[in-house]
Write a protein that holds these residues in place. Sequence first.
Motif, PDB file in Angstrom:
ATOM      1  N   MET A 100       0.902  -1.166  -0.412  1.00 58.28           N
ATOM      2  CA  MET A 100      -0.196  -0.137   0.071  1.00 58.28           C
ATOM      3  C   MET A 100       0.675   1.310   0.179  1.00 58.28           C
ATOM      4  N   PHE A 101       0.373   2.129  -0.439  1.00 55.13           N
ATOM      5  CA  PHE A 101       1.086   3.788  -0.268  1.00 55.13           C
ATOM      6  C   PHE A 101       1.175   4.163   1.187  1.00 55.13           C
ATOM      7  N   GLY A 102       2.324   4.364   1.635  1.00 55.65           N
ATOM      8  CA  GLY A 102       2.029   5.195   2.574  1.00 55.65           C
ATOM      9  C   GLY A 102       3.385   5.294   3.314  1.00 55.65           C
ATOM     10  N   ARG A 103       3.605   5.627   5.203  1.00 59.99           N
ATOM     11  CA  ARG A 103       5.105   5.785   5.476  1.00 59.99           C
ATOM     12  C   ARG A 103       4.773   4.955   7.043  1.00 59.99           C
ATOM     13  N   TYR A 104       6.116   5.322   7.205  1.00 50.35           N
ATOM     14  CA  TYR A 104       6.485   4.645   9.014  1.00 50.35           C
ATOM     15  C   TYR A 104       6.146   3.511   8.704  1.00 50.35           C
ATOM     16  N   PRO A 105       6.277   2.203   8.641  1.00 49.85           N
ATOM     17  CA  PRO A 105       5.511   1.211   8.916  1.00 49.85           C
ATOM     18  C   PRO A 105       6.504   0.104  10.128  1.00 49.85           C
ATOM     19  N   ALA A 106       5.424  -0.461  10.593  1.00 52.30           N
ATOM     20  CA  ALA A 106       5.704  -1.226  12.042  1.00 52.30           C
ATOM     21  C   ALA A 106       4.954  -2.728  11.871  1.00 52.30           C
ATOM     22  N   LEU A 107       5.612  -3.603  11.298  1.00 54.76           N
ATOM     23  CA  LEU A 107       5.504  -5.409  11.778  1.00 54.76           C
ATOM     24  C   LEU A 107       4.929  -5.348  13.199  1.00 54.76           C
ATOM     25  N   SER A 108       3.963  -6.184  13.349  1.00 54.59           N
ATOM     26  CA  SER A 108       3.488  -6.807  14.705  1.00 54.59           C
ATOM     27  C   SER A 108       4.265  -7.969  14.837  1.00 54.59           C
ATOM     28  N   TYR A 116       0.722   1.804   9.848  1.00 51.44           N
ATOM     29  CA  TYR A 116       1.672   3.054   8.657  1.00 51.44           C
ATOM     30  C   TYR A 116       0.752   4.286   8.917  1.00 51.44           C
ATOM     31  N   PHE A 117       0.936   4.730   8.454  1.00 54.83           N
ATOM     32  CA  PHE A 117       0.811   6.531   8.282  1.00 54.83           C
ATOM     33  C   PHE A 117       0.347   6.736   6.941  1.00 54.83           C
ATOM     34  N   ASN A 118      -1.254   6.049   6.176  1.00 59.27           N
ATOM     35  CA  ASN A 118      -1.645   6.384   4.468  1.00 59.27           C
ATOM     36  C   ASN A 118      -0.950   7.622   4.387  1.00 59.27           C
ATOM     37  N   GLU A 119      -1.315   7.914   2.907  1.00 57.26           N
ATOM     38  CA  GLU A 119      -1.425   8.895   1.710  1.00 57.26           C
ATOM     39  C   GLU A 119      -1.783  10.367   2.581  1.00 57.26           C
ATOM     40  N   ASN A 121      -2.025  10.814   6.184  1.00 58.04           N
ATOM     41  CA  ASN A 121      -1.518  11.209   6.865  1.00 58.04           C
ATOM     42  C   ASN A 121      -2.517  10.438   8.647  1.00 58.04           C
ATOM     43  N   ASN A 122      -3.468   9.632   7.754  1.00 56.65           N
ATOM     44  CA  ASN A 122      -3.877   9.054   9.000  1.00 56.65           C
ATOM     45  C   ASN A 122      -3.732   7.573   9.333  1.00 56.65           C
ATOM     46  N   LEU A 123      -3.122   6.910  10.366  1.00 59.57           N
ATOM     47  CA  LEU A 123      -2.946   6.368  11.630  1.00 59.57           C
ATOM     48  C   LEU A 123      -3.866   5.012  11.249  1.00 59.57           C
ATOM     49  N   SER A 124      -3.183   3.752  10.356  1.00 57.31           N
ATOM     50  CA  SER A 124      -4.071   2.944  10.232  1.00 57.31           C
ATOM     51  C   SER A 124      -2.795   1.785  10.997  1.00 57.31           C
ATOM     52  N   ILE A 125      -3.636   0.526  10.858  1.00 53.82           N
ATOM     53  CA  ILE A 125      -3.124  -0.765  11.229  1.00 53.82           C
ATOM     54  C   ILE A 125      -4.072  -1.526   9.300  1.00 53.82           C
ATOM     55  N   LYS A 126      -3.365  -2.111   8.625  1.00 52.56           N
ATOM     56  CA  LYS A 126      -3.384  -3.034   7.997  1.00 52.56           C
ATOM     57  C   LYS A 126      -3.318  -4.574   8.573  1.00 52.56           C
ATOM     58  N   ASP A 127      -4.406  -5.798   7.933  1.00 50.66           N
ATOM     59  CA  ASP A 127      -3.817  -6.973   8.596  1.00 50.66           C
ATOM     60  C   ASP A 127      -3.560  -7.886   7.297  1.00 50.66           C
ATOM     61  N   VAL A 128      -2.619  -8.042   7.941  1.00 54.60           N
ATOM     62  CA  VAL A 128      -1.744  -8.956   6.604  1.00 54.60           C
ATOM     63  C   VAL A 128      -2.285  -9.965   5.846  1.00 54.60           C
ATOM     64  N   SER A 129      -3.106 -10.605   6.339  1.00 57.14           N
ATOM     65  CA  SER A 129      -3.785 -11.719   6.194  1.00 57.14           C
ATOM     66  C   SER A 129      -5.066 -11.683   5.322  1.00 57.14           C
ATOM     67  N   SER A 130      -6.069 -10.413   5.853  1.00 55.43           N
ATOM     68  CA  SER A 130      -7.430 -10.169   5.468  1.00 55.43           C
ATOM     69  C   SER A 130      -6.859  -9.004   4.168  1.00 55.43           C
ATOM     70  N   GLY A 131      -6.142  -8.063   4.603  1.00 56.48           N
ATOM     71  CA  GLY A 131      -6.051  -7.425   3.571  1.00 56.48           C
ATOM     72  C   GLY A 131      -6.923  -5.643   4.039  1.00 56.48           C
ATOM     73  N   ALA A 132      -7.050  -6.366   5.486  1.00 57.13           N
ATOM     74  CA  ALA A 132      -8.611  -4.811   6.061  1.00 57.13           C
ATOM     75  C   ALA A 132      -7.458  -3.939   6.209  1.00 57.13           C
ATOM     76  N   ASP A 133      -7.966  -3.074   5.836  1.00 60.16           N
ATOM     77  CA  ASP A 133      -7.477  -2.069   6.470  1.00 60.16           C
ATOM     78  C   ASP A 133      -8.103  -0.986   7.556  1.00 60.16           C
ATOM     79  N   MET A 134      -7.881  -0.666   8.849  1.00 68.83           N
ATOM     80  CA  MET A 134      -8.495  -0.396  10.073  1.00 68.83           C
ATOM     81  C   MET A 134      -7.602   1.238  10.392  1.00 68.83           C
ATOM     82  N   LEU A 135      -8.495   2.181  10.928  1.00 68.54           N
ATOM     83  CA  LEU A 135      -8.208   3.876  10.884  1.00 68.54           C
ATOM     84  C   LEU A 135      -8.407   4.242  12.574  1.00 68.54           C
ATOM     85  N   ILE A 136      -6.893   4.289  12.868  1.00 67.98           N
ATOM     86  CA  ILE A 136      -6.801   4.418  13.867  1.00 67.98           C
ATOM     87  C   ILE A 136      -7.802   5.724  14.715  1.00 67.98           C
ATOM     88  N   GLY A 137      -8.972   6.119  15.956  1.00 67.82           N
ATOM     89  CA  GLY A 137      -9.577   7.542  15.998  1.00 67.82           C
ATOM     90  C   GLY A 137      -9.143   8.353  15.988  1.00 67.82           C
TER      91      GLY A 137
END
Length: 285
Positions: A100-108, A116-119, A121-137
């Motif tokens: 995905m496009f974005g910056r500052y990845p951190a792998l669990s 990571y931060f998406n384009e 600048n939203n802090l998000s979490i990508k589920d590697v298995s499902s591909g789903a994205d979840m935005l932090i509050g």
Amino acid sequence: MVATIRQVLAIALSAISMTVSASQECLILSNGSEISIAHYKEGVLQIDTTLLKESKVLNPVWPSYSESMESLVFEARENGRNGIYKANATTTFQSSELLMFGRYPALSPDGDKIAYFNEHNNLSIKDVSSGADMLIGEPYKILSVWKRPLWISNNELVYTAKNEEVFLFNRSEDSHSKLISEKLFPVASSDGVVLFIDHDARTLFEYKADELSVVFKNRFLSIGSGLVMLGDGFLYSRQTWPEVLRLSEDKATFYFARDSDTEKELVSNLTLFGGSLLPCALGNK
């Protein structure tokens, strides 16, 4: 996409694993223009093999490695856009792919989630298995310097909010709680210890057992944000003094030993842009 690094890594890891001892630790490090395998032993940091140089992608940084999933995730720039890339590993690393496009990845630690931060600048979490994205509050989405998220467990993420206070996000409970009121930025974590730097990057803090303490501070010399926990201490970069009363913009990489509270310069003119421990015997699997 990134050129295949499978054969290079296989040869490098095989060579390293033949000389492994109990006191040796292997790492993946970025210097801002390439990602390399290195090993640390008896006070010496040796860069062994370059895995990825600037070519089609530029500035490969912030590598994260998960032993359980045998995956390497890093940030790079391609065609003017920053993206998050993944290199899978079985006995060797395979070709990298753009996730995905974005910056500052951190792998669990379990390798299944990428903060990571998406384009936008939203802090998000990508589920590697499902591909789903979840935005932090909503209140916690603005990116600024050094605000890279940091996993401290498979479900707990430390991050600095836009008001520069430190929060802990519990993914399983979908909850946020304030961890530290001071304006600090997380840079490394291991075994319940989290390291932070301040806004001026001149003081390094340790957070452990709900207590915050100063590891060391310097009035003039800037500390880099790419720390790597290693043994009883950690690797880091900071500015140096090449001559009396003249501050250099160059940085060197040091090892700080916690038991003696001392630092040792390992490599001159090397600035770390993230790194991760790597099993030295990976190439023999």
